[in-house]
Motif scaffolding. Structure first.
Motif, short mmCIF file in Angstrom:
data_model
loop_
_atom_site.label_atom_id
_atom_site.label_comp_id
_atom_site.label_asym_id
_atom_site.label_seq_id
_atom_site.Cartn_x
_atom_site.Cartn_y
_atom_site.Cartn_z
N MET A 199 86.78 -16.59 7.49
CA MET A 199 87.14 -15.38 6.75
C MET A 199 86.44 -14.15 7.32
O MET A 199 87.03 -13.06 7.38
CB MET A 199 86.82 -15.57 5.27
N ARG A 200 85.22 -14.32 7.78
CA ARG A 200 84.53 -13.18 8.41
C ARG A 200 85.20 -12.78 9.72
O ARG A 200 85.25 -11.60 10.07
CB ARG A 200 83.06 -13.55 8.65
N MET A 201 85.72 -13.76 10.44
CA MET A 201 86.46 -13.42 11.67
C MET A 201 87.80 -12.76 11.35
O MET A 201 88.23 -11.84 12.07
CB MET A 201 86.64 -14.66 12.53
N LEU A 202 88.45 -13.21 10.29
CA LEU A 202 89.72 -12.58 9.89
C LEU A 202 89.53 -11.10 9.55
O LEU A 202 90.44 -10.30 9.74
CB LEU A 202 90.30 -13.29 8.68
N THR A 203 88.36 -10.75 9.02
CA THR A 203 88.12 -9.38 8.59
C THR A 203 87.43 -8.52 9.65
O THR A 203 87.28 -7.32 9.46
CB THR A 203 87.23 -9.37 7.33
N VAL B 286 86.61 -16.89 20.74
CA VAL B 286 87.95 -17.02 21.32
C VAL B 286 88.95 -16.79 20.20
O VAL B 286 88.66 -17.07 19.04
CB VAL B 286 88.16 -18.42 21.92
N GLY B 287 90.12 -16.28 20.53
CA GLY B 287 91.17 -16.14 19.54
C GLY B 287 91.48 -14.69 19.20
O GLY B 287 90.79 -13.76 19.65
N SER B 288 92.55 -14.50 18.41
CA SER B 288 92.99 -13.16 18.05
C SER B 288 93.40 -13.09 16.59
O SER B 288 93.78 -14.10 16.00
CB SER B 288 94.17 -12.74 18.95
N VAL B 289 93.33 -11.87 16.03
CA VAL B 289 93.71 -11.63 14.64
C VAL B 289 94.54 -10.36 14.58
O VAL B 289 94.18 -9.34 15.19
CB VAL B 289 92.48 -11.47 13.73
N GLN B 290 95.65 -10.42 13.85
CA GLN B 290 96.43 -9.22 13.52
C GLN B 290 96.51 -9.10 12.00
O GLN B 290 96.78 -10.08 11.31
CB GLN B 290 97.84 -9.29 14.09
N LEU B 291 96.27 -7.89 11.50
CA LEU B 291 96.36 -7.59 10.08
C LEU B 291 97.42 -6.52 9.88
O LEU B 291 97.28 -5.40 10.40
CB LEU B 291 95.02 -7.11 9.53
N ALA B 292 98.48 -6.86 9.17
CA ALA B 292 99.59 -5.93 8.92
C ALA B 292 100.07 -5.29 10.22
O ALA B 292 100.34 -4.09 10.28
CB ALA B 292 99.18 -4.86 7.91
N GLY B 293 100.19 -6.11 11.26
CA GLY B 293 100.73 -5.65 12.53
C GLY B 293 99.76 -4.98 13.45
O GLY B 293 100.14 -4.58 14.56
N ALA C 237 92.99 -1.58 11.41
CA ALA C 237 93.21 -2.90 10.82
C ALA C 237 92.45 -3.03 9.50
O ALA C 237 92.99 -3.55 8.51
CB ALA C 237 92.77 -3.99 11.80
N ARG C 238 91.22 -2.55 9.45
CA ARG C 238 90.41 -2.66 8.23
C ARG C 238 90.91 -1.75 7.12
O ARG C 238 90.71 -2.05 5.95
CB ARG C 238 88.94 -2.35 8.54
N ARG C 239 91.58 -0.66 7.47
CA ARG C 239 92.19 0.19 6.44
C ARG C 239 93.27 -0.58 5.68
O ARG C 239 93.56 -0.28 4.52
CB ARG C 239 92.81 1.43 7.08
N PRO D 195 97.58 -3.96 1.92
CA PRO D 195 98.59 -5.02 1.98
C PRO D 195 98.00 -6.41 2.22
O PRO D 195 98.67 -7.42 1.98
CB PRO D 195 99.48 -4.60 3.15
N VAL D 196 96.76 -6.46 2.70
CA VAL D 196 96.09 -7.73 3.02
C VAL D 196 94.81 -7.85 2.21
O VAL D 196 94.03 -6.89 2.13
CB VAL D 196 95.76 -7.80 4.53
N LEU D 197 94.60 -9.02 1.59
CA LEU D 197 93.36 -9.27 0.86
C LEU D 197 92.75 -10.58 1.34
O LEU D 197 93.44 -11.60 1.44
CB LEU D 197 93.63 -9.37 -0.65
N ILE D 198 91.44 -10.53 1.61
CA ILE D 198 90.67 -11.72 1.99
C ILE D 198 89.59 -11.87 0.92
O ILE D 198 88.67 -11.05 0.83
CB ILE D 198 90.02 -11.57 3.38
N LEU D 199 89.70 -12.91 0.10
CA LEU D 199 88.86 -13.06 -1.09
C LEU D 199 88.07 -14.37 -1.01
O LEU D 199 88.66 -15.45 -1.05
CB LEU D 199 89.71 -13.04 -2.36
#
Length: 253
Positions: A47-51, A58-65, A75-77, A155-159
């Motif tokens: 979850m910390r990597m997602l945010t 290694v790896g990638s994350v996209q939040l709302a495009g 992304a954090r907005r 649009p995105v929530l990490i809880l």
């Protein structure tokens, strides 16, 4: 439905420990994903990597495009985050803290006040507005943490365990709020929990990880059918009794 959270092949090592080992997740608008696993499985690290609060090896994350590594601020907005422990400024009153968060999110004047008043009403914080955060009960601290996460209507929530420390009535209110934000408002929500009952009550999908790998990804109904009779509300029973060796072998391929 549009995909609002897209994580691919996330990996994170701490010394000799491979905390997260190739986790991929895709969460669409309107979906509430329950994220489960035993202590040390890699839930909070993922979850910390997602945010973006922890950089993946290694790896990638996209939040709302928006690619998190390419434009982390934008992304954090688009994301609200309730971390483990819900850290805040302990000497601030609840209202002052939420006003500070509103201003940090770019809201000023009457708009900041409107945002703050809105989350106070939704999370039922009226009775503690004048208290400093360090004097609050664990449950109210958790509710303040949730309020700051949703204040800007992302649009995105990490809880991370949003109902931890809440009494039964408060848990019911927060679960209903999360369901509403997913179903009615079309948010993509990742919700970490260890309570199987919570997954059944709130989530549209359940993912279990163990030793940093995804071992189950299915509907809550299918997950409940796996749970041994008498397992109660503990998600740990599902991890240790219902995940087969074949699941683990497949996840490692």
């Amino acid at each position: 439905m549009a995909t609002l959270i897209e994580a691919k092949d996330l990996r994170k090592r701490f010394g000799a420990i491979q905390a997260v080992d190739g986790i991929s997740l895709s969460v669409s608008a309107g979906e509430v994903l329950g994220f489960l696993g035993p202590n040390g499985a890699g839930k909070s690290t993922t979850m910390r990597m997602l945010t973006g609060f922890l950089e993946a090896d290694v790896g990638s994350v996209q939040l709302a495009g928006i690619a998190l590594d390419a434009d982390p601020l934008e992304a954090r907005r688009r994301m609200g985050y309730l971390p483990e422990g819900a850290p805040a400024y302990p000497e601030m009153t609840v209202r002052d803290f939420l006003m500070f968060i509103a201003q940090a999110r770019g809201f000023l004047g009457s708009e900041a006040s409107r945002r703050v008043d809105g989350v106070i009403e939704r999370i039922h914080l009226q009775q503690v507005l004048g208290q400093t955060i360090d004097t609050l009960s664990k449950g109210f601290k958790r509710r303040v943490g949730l309020a700051q996460a949703i204040l800007h209507d992302p649009p995105v929530l990490i809880l991370d365990e949003p109902t931890d420390g809440l009494d039964p009535n408060q848990k019911h209110e927060v679960r209903n709020l999360i369901k509403e934000m997913g179903a009615s408002q079309g948010k993509a929500i990742v919700l970490s929990t260890h309570i199987l009952e919570e997954v059944e009550a709130v989530c549209t999908r359940a993912v279990i990880i163990n030793k940093g790998k995804v071992v189950v990804d299915e509907t809550p109904e299918s997950l409940m059918a796996r749970a041994p009779e008498g397992s109660g509300s503990s998600a740990m029973d599902v991890v240790f009794r219902s995940v087969t060796s074949g699941d683990l072998e497949e996840a490692g391929q």
